[in-house]
Motif scaffolding. Structure first.
Motif, PDB file in Angstrom:
ATOM      1  N   ALA A   1       0.832  -1.200   0.000  1.00 54.44           N
ATOM      2  CA  ALA A   1       0.000   0.000   0.000  1.00 54.44           C
ATOM      3  C   ALA A   1       0.863   1.245   0.000  1.00 54.44           C
ATOM      4  CB  ALA A   1      -0.926   0.001   1.217  1.00 54.44           C
ATOM      5  N   GLY A   2       0.315   2.322  -0.551  1.00 55.92           N
ATOM      6  CA  GLY A   2       1.038   3.572  -0.603  1.00 55.92           C
ATOM      7  C   GLY A   2       1.393   4.108   0.770  1.00 55.92           C
ATOM      8  N   ALA A   3       0.556   3.829   1.758  1.00 51.06           N
ATOM      9  CA  ALA A   3       0.809   4.332   3.106  1.00 51.06           C
ATOM     10  C   ALA A   3       2.105   3.799   3.687  1.00 51.06           C
ATOM     11  CB  ALA A   3      -0.362   3.961   4.018  1.00 51.06           C
ATOM     12  N   PHE A   4       2.575   2.653   3.195  1.00 51.25           N
ATOM     13  CA  PHE A   4       3.791   2.044   3.728  1.00 51.25           C
ATOM     14  C   PHE A   4       5.068   2.583   3.086  1.00 51.25           C
ATOM     15  CE2 PHE A   4       1.243  -1.696   5.296  1.00 51.25           C
ATOM     16  CZ  PHE A   4       1.657  -1.582   6.616  1.00 51.25           C
ATOM     17  N   ILE A   5       4.947   3.339   2.001  1.00 54.28           N
ATOM     18  CA  ILE A   5       6.131   3.755   1.252  1.00 54.28           C
ATOM     19  C   ILE A   5       7.118   4.492   2.144  1.00 54.28           C
ATOM     20  CG2 ILE A   5       6.939   5.324  -0.544  1.00 54.28           C
ATOM     21  CD1 ILE A   5       4.495   4.599  -2.173  1.00 54.28           C
ATOM     22  N   VAL A   6       6.632   5.506   2.825  1.00 58.17           N
ATOM     23  CA  VAL A   6       7.510   6.336   3.653  1.00 58.17           C
ATOM     24  C   VAL A   6       8.107   5.516   4.788  1.00 58.17           C
ATOM     25  CG1 VAL A   6       7.628   8.400   5.075  1.00 58.17           C
ATOM     26  CG2 VAL A   6       6.163   8.363   3.046  1.00 58.17           C
ATOM     27  N   ILE A   7       7.276   4.671   5.408  1.00 60.14           N
ATOM     28  CA  ILE A   7       7.737   3.855   6.533  1.00 60.14           C
ATOM     29  C   ILE A   7       8.809   2.874   6.086  1.00 60.14           C
ATOM     30  CG2 ILE A   7       7.012   2.243   8.316  1.00 60.14           C
ATOM     31  CD1 ILE A   7       5.909   5.099   8.582  1.00 60.14           C
ATOM     32  N   VAL A   8       8.537   2.155   5.005  1.00 57.55           N
ATOM     33  CA  VAL A   8       9.475   1.137   4.535  1.00 57.55           C
ATOM     34  C   VAL A   8      10.776   1.783   4.069  1.00 57.55           C
ATOM     35  CG1 VAL A   8       9.859  -0.639   2.785  1.00 57.55           C
ATOM     36  CG2 VAL A   8       7.648  -0.484   3.939  1.00 57.55           C
ATOM     37  N   TYR A   9      10.673   2.900   3.364  1.00 60.66           N
ATOM     38  CA  TYR A   9      11.887   3.573   2.884  1.00 60.66           C
ATOM     39  C   TYR A   9      12.774   3.981   4.064  1.00 60.66           C
ATOM     40  CZ  TYR A   9      14.853   6.516  -0.031  1.00 60.66           C
ATOM     41  OH  TYR A   9      15.932   7.042  -0.685  1.00 60.66           O
ATOM     42  N   GLY A  10      12.155   4.523   5.116  1.00 60.87           N
ATOM     43  CA  GLY A  10      12.926   4.923   6.287  1.00 60.87           C
ATOM     44  C   GLY A  10      13.589   3.748   6.977  1.00 60.87           C
ATOM     45  N   ILE A  11      12.865   2.614   7.065  1.00 57.88           N
ATOM     46  CA  ILE A  11      13.436   1.426   7.715  1.00 57.88           C
ATOM     47  C   ILE A  11      14.592   0.868   6.893  1.00 57.88           C
ATOM     48  CG2 ILE A  11      12.944  -0.950   8.419  1.00 57.88           C
ATOM     49  CD1 ILE A  11      10.087  -0.056   9.033  1.00 57.88           C
ATOM     50  N   VAL A  12      14.415   0.819   5.560  1.00 57.32           N
ATOM     51  CA  VAL A  12      15.481   0.306   4.690  1.00 57.32           C
ATOM     52  C   VAL A  12      16.714   1.177   4.796  1.00 57.32           C
ATOM     53  CG1 VAL A  12      16.142  -0.075   2.287  1.00 57.32           C
ATOM     54  CG2 VAL A  12      13.913  -0.843   3.102  1.00 57.32           C
ATOM     55  N   GLU A  13      16.511   2.496   4.803  1.00 56.59           N
ATOM     56  CA  GLU A  13      17.642   3.419   4.862  1.00 56.59           C
ATOM     57  C   GLU A  13      18.381   3.298   6.198  1.00 56.59           C
ATOM     58  OE1 GLU A  13      18.329   8.128   3.968  1.00 56.59           O
ATOM     59  OE2 GLU A  13      16.819   7.562   5.438  1.00 56.59           O
ATOM     60  N   ARG A  14      17.641   3.107   7.287  1.00 55.88           N
ATOM     61  CA  ARG A  14      18.254   3.113   8.618  1.00 55.88           C
ATOM     62  C   ARG A  14      18.742   1.731   9.040  1.00 55.88           C
ATOM     63  NH1 ARG A  14      14.690   5.957  13.067  1.00 55.88           N
ATOM     64  NH2 ARG A  14      14.886   7.551  11.456  1.00 55.88           N
ATOM     65  N   TYR A  15      17.964   0.690   8.718  1.00 59.94           N
ATOM     66  CA  TYR A  15      18.280  -0.643   9.241  1.00 59.94           C
ATOM     67  C   TYR A  15      18.682  -1.655   8.167  1.00 59.94           C
ATOM     68  CZ  TYR A  15      15.834   1.216  13.332  1.00 59.94           C
ATOM     69  OH  TYR A  15      15.433   1.998  14.391  1.00 59.94           O
ATOM     70  N   GLY A  16      18.361  -1.386   6.897  1.00 57.59           N
ATOM     71  CA  GLY A  16      18.680  -2.329   5.849  1.00 57.59           C
ATOM     72  C   GLY A  16      17.508  -3.236   5.504  1.00 57.59           C
ATOM     73  N   VAL A  17      17.596  -3.869   4.320  1.00 59.06           N
ATOM     74  CA  VAL A  17      16.494  -4.714   3.834  1.00 59.06           C
ATOM     75  C   VAL A  17      16.293  -5.941   4.728  1.00 59.06           C
ATOM     76  CG1 VAL A  17      15.690  -6.117   1.894  1.00 59.06           C
ATOM     77  CG2 VAL A  17      16.822  -3.929   1.465  1.00 59.06           C
TER      78      VAL A  17
ATOM     79  N   LEU B   1      14.324  -5.060   7.635  1.00 59.94           N
ATOM     80  CA  LEU B   1      12.928  -4.803   7.253  1.00 59.94           C
ATOM     81  C   LEU B   1      12.155  -6.113   7.245  1.00 59.94           C
ATOM     82  CD1 LEU B   1      10.578  -3.120   6.040  1.00 59.94           C
ATOM     83  CD2 LEU B   1      11.546  -3.638   3.784  1.00 59.94           C
ATOM     84  N   MET B   2      12.756  -7.164   6.748  1.00 56.16           N
ATOM     85  CA  MET B   2      12.090  -8.462   6.712  1.00 56.16           C
ATOM     86  C   MET B   2      11.757  -8.941   8.131  1.00 56.16           C
ATOM     87  SD  MET B   2      12.008  -8.939   3.468  1.00 56.16           S
ATOM     88  CE  MET B   2      12.076  -7.171   3.150  1.00 56.16           C
ATOM     89  N   ILE B   3      12.709  -8.763   9.057  1.00 56.77           N
ATOM     90  CA  ILE B   3      12.481  -9.183  10.447  1.00 56.77           C
ATOM     91  C   ILE B   3      11.378  -8.342  11.081  1.00 56.77           C
ATOM     92  CG2 ILE B   3      13.535  -9.370  12.723  1.00 56.77           C
ATOM     93  CD1 ILE B   3      16.193  -9.928  11.357  1.00 56.77           C
ATOM     94  N   ALA B   4      11.417  -7.035  10.848  1.00 58.05           N
ATOM     95  CA  ALA B   4      10.401  -6.149  11.418  1.00 58.05           C
ATOM     96  C   ALA B   4       9.013  -6.480  10.863  1.00 58.05           C
ATOM     97  CB  ALA B   4      10.752  -4.691  11.130  1.00 58.05           C
TER      98      ALA B   4
ATOM     99  N   VAL C   1       4.463 -14.211   6.560  1.00 54.58           N
ATOM    100  CA  VAL C   1       4.925 -15.103   5.484  1.00 54.58           C
ATOM    101  C   VAL C   1       5.711 -14.368   4.408  1.00 54.58           C
ATOM    102  CG1 VAL C   1       4.162 -16.610   3.606  1.00 54.58           C
ATOM    103  CG2 VAL C   1       3.107 -16.797   5.878  1.00 54.58           C
ATOM    104  N   VAL C   2       5.220 -13.192   3.964  1.00 54.13           N
ATOM    105  CA  VAL C   2       5.815 -12.553   2.780  1.00 54.13           C
ATOM    106  C   VAL C   2       7.304 -12.200   2.925  1.00 54.13           C
ATOM    107  CG1 VAL C   2       3.674 -11.688   1.803  1.00 54.13           C
ATOM    108  CG2 VAL C   2       4.891 -10.310   3.493  1.00 54.13           C
ATOM    109  N   PRO C   3       7.810 -11.851   4.113  1.00 58.69           N
ATOM    110  CA  PRO C   3       9.242 -11.525   4.176  1.00 58.69           C
ATOM    111  C   PRO C   3      10.149 -12.674   3.770  1.00 58.69           C
ATOM    112  CG  PRO C   3       8.119 -10.743   6.149  1.00 58.69           C
ATOM    113  CD  PRO C   3       7.154 -11.602   5.410  1.00 58.69           C
ATOM    114  N   PHE C   4       9.709 -13.906   3.990  1.00 61.32           N
ATOM    115  CA  PHE C   4      10.539 -15.057   3.646  1.00 61.32           C
ATOM    116  C   PHE C   4      10.636 -15.279   2.137  1.00 61.32           C
ATOM    117  CE2 PHE C   4       8.707 -16.136   7.886  1.00 61.32           C
ATOM    118  CZ  PHE C   4       9.876 -15.920   8.606  1.00 61.32           C
ATOM    119  N   PHE C   5       9.828 -14.514   1.373  1.00 62.93           N
ATOM    120  CA  PHE C   5       9.902 -14.568  -0.091  1.00 62.93           C
ATOM    121  C   PHE C   5      10.336 -13.214  -0.653  1.00 62.93           C
ATOM    122  CE2 PHE C   5       7.001 -17.927   1.152  1.00 62.93           C
ATOM    123  CZ  PHE C   5       7.435 -18.989   0.376  1.00 62.93           C
ATOM    124  N   GLY C   6      10.985 -12.417   0.194  1.00 70.24           N
ATOM    125  CA  GLY C   6      11.489 -11.124  -0.259  1.00 70.24           C
ATOM    126  C   GLY C   6      10.435 -10.056  -0.382  1.00 70.24           C
ATOM    127  N   GLY C   7       9.293 -10.230   0.289  1.00 69.51           N
ATOM    128  CA  GLY C   7       8.209  -9.262   0.187  1.00 69.51           C
ATOM    129  C   GLY C   7       8.342  -8.110   1.156  1.00 69.51           C
TER     130      GLY C   7
END
Length: 547
Positions: A84-100, A103-106, A323-329
Motif C-alpha cells: 500500500a502507498g501508506a507504507f512507502i515512507v515507513i518502509v523507505y525509512g526502515i530500509v535506509e536506517r536498518y537495511g532490507v 525490514l524483513m524481520i520487522a 509469510v511474505v518476508p521469507f519470499f522477499g516481500g
C-alpha cells in the motif's frame, strides 16, 4: 482468575461462510472482478516497491502472496490486500536506517503482533483512533509519497534519496541541474491520462455519448473497461521504447524482473536485532491495522456483503505479513483503491481476491521480461496520482467548521508526519486526543448553586466528576471554610453521570472541611455508578442520614 479472561477470537475465515451456496454466477463475477483488480495491481505493486527503496519484484510478490492469504483467511468478503502507498515512507525509512534484512524481520514480527491483536479481540481498538488523527497522517503520508517521486518524475541524477523531509528537498534542489525533460514529459502525460481516462469514458461524458451513436466502434468502446494505470503504463512505455527516449527504466536501474517464483529465504534472526526493531515493528503493525480496518469499513459501506470481522481480518493480516518476508516481500495491508475496484467490478466473495493474486502471478511469470522497458517516470506519475487521491485535501478547507481541538489534532499530526515520522505523529495525535478529551469533559462538569442560607448550601452536580474536573469542588470547600458558622451541604447528584477515585477524594476533602466546621454532607439522587463506588470505598457510610 484465568476463567474471567475473555475468550480468544475463533479463527474463522470469511471464505468458508461465502462458499456456502456459491454458484456459477458468483464465480463468473468474481473471476471478472479478480482479473480486473490483478491488472490494476500490476503497476501499483511495482511502483510501491520502487518508491520504498526495494526491487519491483518485492511489490509484485507481496501483492501475489499477501493478496492470496488476506483474501483466503480474512474477515471481509471483498477486501483486496497487498502493498500500500501508506507504507512507502515507513518502509523507505526502515530500509535506509536498518537495511532490507532488518525490514524483513520487522515485517515478520509485525505479523506476529497483528495476529495476536486479532486473537485477543483487540481489533475494535483501532476505532478509538480519532478521525482527525487518521486524516492528518494520511495527508502527511500523501505529501511524502509525492515528494519521494520528484526524483524519477524530473529524471534527476540522484543515486540515493535520503529519508528525511528537509534532506530530500535539499537533495532535489542541489541536483535540479540534471533535469530530464523527457522523463518530466512522460510523468506529466501519465498523470494527465490518469485524470482524463475515467472522465472520458464516464456515462455522461460528451465523448461517450457521441460514441454511443456509432455502431462501428464496439472495439473502441471495449477499451473503456481497461484500467487507466494499465493504459498509461502500456502506451507510454511503448512510446518511450519506440522513440528511444533517454529515460531511466526498470531494466536500466534493476536489470529487469526475475521470471520465476522467489526462493524461500530466512533472514539472519537474533533477539538482539529484534530489540532494536521494536519501533519499526510497532509502526508497521499499527499502520497495517489502521489501514486494513479502515479499508474494511469502506468496503462495508460500498458493498452488500456482510460486515467485516475486525479480529479475523487482523489475524489474516498477521499471517500474510509473517509469510511474505521469507519470499522477499514487503509489508502488506488492505488497499482501498483495489478494494473499491473489486466492488465496482462485481466482486462478491474472497474468491475475487484469490483470482486477483492468481492473475498477477500469471502476468509476472509469463511477461516479466517486458517490464524492463517501463520508464520509472511513468511509475512516478502513477504514484503522484495515488498520492493525490490518497489525501483528503478538502478537509483543510473544512477546518473552519470544526473546533480548535479538532484543528489542533489534525494539523499537528499532519505536520509531525511530514517533519518527523508516522510513529511520532500517531503518538502525538493520541496524546493530544486524550488531553483534549479530558479538558472537554472537565468543561462539561459543573457544580451549580441552587440555594444558599446561613445554615445550608445546596448544589446540583452535572457531568462526570473525575480527575480532570475534581478541582471544581474546591469552590464549595472554600465556601464552607469561609462560613462563620457550621454549615450543611446538600449535593443534588441526579445529573452526576460518573465518579472516579480522584473525584471521590475531592468529595472526601469536602466532607472533612464540613465535618471540621461541625456541619454534615448529604448527597441525594445518586446514580448507580457513583453510589457503587461510594459504598465500596466506605464513603457512603460517612454521609449524613446514610445517603
Amino acid at each position: 482468575m484465568l476463567n474471567n479472561l475473555p475468550p480468544l477470537a475463533p479463527f474463522r475465515p470469511r471464505l468458508l461462510q461465502d462458499l456456502r451456496g456459491y454458484n456459477g454466477e458468483k464465480l463468473a463475477r468474481d473471476v471478472g472482478a479478480g482479473a480486473t483488480v490483478g491488472i490494476v495491481a500490476l503497476p501499483l505493486a511495482m511502483a510501491f516497491a520502487i518508491a520504498s527503496g526495494l526491487k519491483p519484484e518485492a511489490g509484485l510478490w507481496t501483492a501475489i502472496i499477501a493478496g492470496f492469504l488476506i483474501s483466503a483467511l480474512g474477515g471481509t468478503s471483498v477486501q483486496i490486500g497487498g502493498p500500500a502507498g501508506a507504507f512507502i515512507v515507513i518502509v523507505y525509512g526502515i530500509v535506509e536506517r536498518y537495511g532490507v534484512a532488518n525490514l524483513m524481520i520487522a515485517t515478520a514480527s509485525a505479523g506476529v503482533l497483528l495476529f495476536l491483536l486479532g486473537l485477543f479481540r483487540l481489533g475494535t481498538l483501532v476505532r478509538y483512533v480519532p478521525v482527525s488523527v487518521v486524516i492528518g497522517f494520511t495527508n502527511g503520508i500523501a505529501v511524502l509519497i509525492a515528494l519521494s517521486q520528484v526524483r524519477d518524475w524530473l529524471g534527476l541524477d540522484i543515486a540515493q534519496m535520503p529519508g528525511d523531509f528537509f534532506s530530500q528537498i535539499g537533495t532535489i534542489a542541489s541536483h535540479i541541474g540534471s533535469f530530464n525533460p523527457y522523463a518530466f514529459g512522460l510523468g506529466a502525460l501519465c498523470v494527465l491520462g490518469l485524470f482524463v481516462w475515467p472522465r472520458l469514458w464516464a456515462v455522461d461524458s460528451q465523448f461517450r455519448r457521441q460514441l454511443d451513436q456509432i455502431d462501428t466502434v464496439s472495439a473502441l468502446k471495449a477499451t473503456s473497461r481497461l484500467p487507466a494505470p494499465v493504459v498509461a503504463l502500456v502506451t507510454l512505455s511503448l512510446a518511450a521504447w519506440a522513440l528511444s527516449l533517454p529515460v531511466e527504466t526498470i531494466g536500466t536501474r534493476f536489470g529487469g524482473i526475475p521470471q520465476g517464483v522467489p526462493a524461500f529465504e530466512l533472514p539472519d534472526f537474533t533477539w538482539a536485532t529484534v530489540k532494536q526493531l521494536v519501533t519499526p515493528t510497532l509502526t508497521i503493525a499499527v499502520l497495517g491495522a489502521i489501514e486494513s480496518l479502515l479499508c474494511a469499513r469502506v468496503a462495508d459501506q460500498l458493498s452488500d456483503t456482510p460486515k467485516h470481522d475486525p479480529n479475523q481480518e487482523l489475524m489474516a493480516q498477521g499471517v500474510a505479513n509473517f509469510v511474505v518476508p521469507f519470499f522477499g516481500g514487503m509489508p502488506a495491508t488492505g488497499t482501498i483503491a483495489r478494494t473499491v475496484t473489486n466492488i465496482r467490478s462485481g466482486g462478491a466473495s474472497p474468491v475475487a481476491g484469490i483470482v486477483h493474486a492468481a492473475t498477477l502471478g500469471a502476468v509476472v511469470l509469463l511477461a516479466a521480461p517486458l517490464a524492463q522497458h517501463i520508464p520509472l517516470a511513468v511509475l512516478a506519475g502513477v504514484l503522484l496520482f495515488v498520492a493525490w487521491n490518497m489525501g483528503e485535501w478538502r478537509e483543510f478547507g473544512r477546518l473552519k467548521h470544526f473546533s480548535n481541538h479538532y484543528r489542533l489534532m489534525m494539523v499537528s499530526t499532519f505536520l509531525v508526519t511530514i517533519v518527523f515520522d508516522l510513529t511520532v505523529a500517531v503518538e502525538l495525535g493520541l496524546v493530544l486526543a486524550c488531553v483534549l478529551f479530558v479538558r472537554r469533559q472537565s468543561d462539561i462538569f459543573r457544580a451549580e448553586p441552587l440555594a444558599q442560607t446561613g445554615q445550608q448550601l445546596t448544589y446540583r452536580l452535572y457531568g462526570s466528576l473525575f480527575f480532570g474536573a475534581a478541582a471544581k469542588i474546591d469552590p464549595i470547600v472554600a465556601a464552607v471554610q469561609q462560613s462563620p458558622t457550621a454549615v450543611n451541604v446538600v449535593l443534588e447528584a441526579t445529573h452526576l453521570i460518573s465518579l472516579d477515585t480522584t473525584g471521590l477524594d475531592a468529595l472526601e476533602q469536602l466532607h472533612k472541611a464540613i465535618d471540621k466546621r461541625g456541619g454534615h454532607l448529604r448527597m441525594v439522587g445518586l446514580n448507580e455508578q457513583p453510589r457503587s463506588l461510594m459504598q465500596r470505598s466506605g464513603f457512603a457510610a460517612k454521609l449524613h442520614d446514610g445517603e
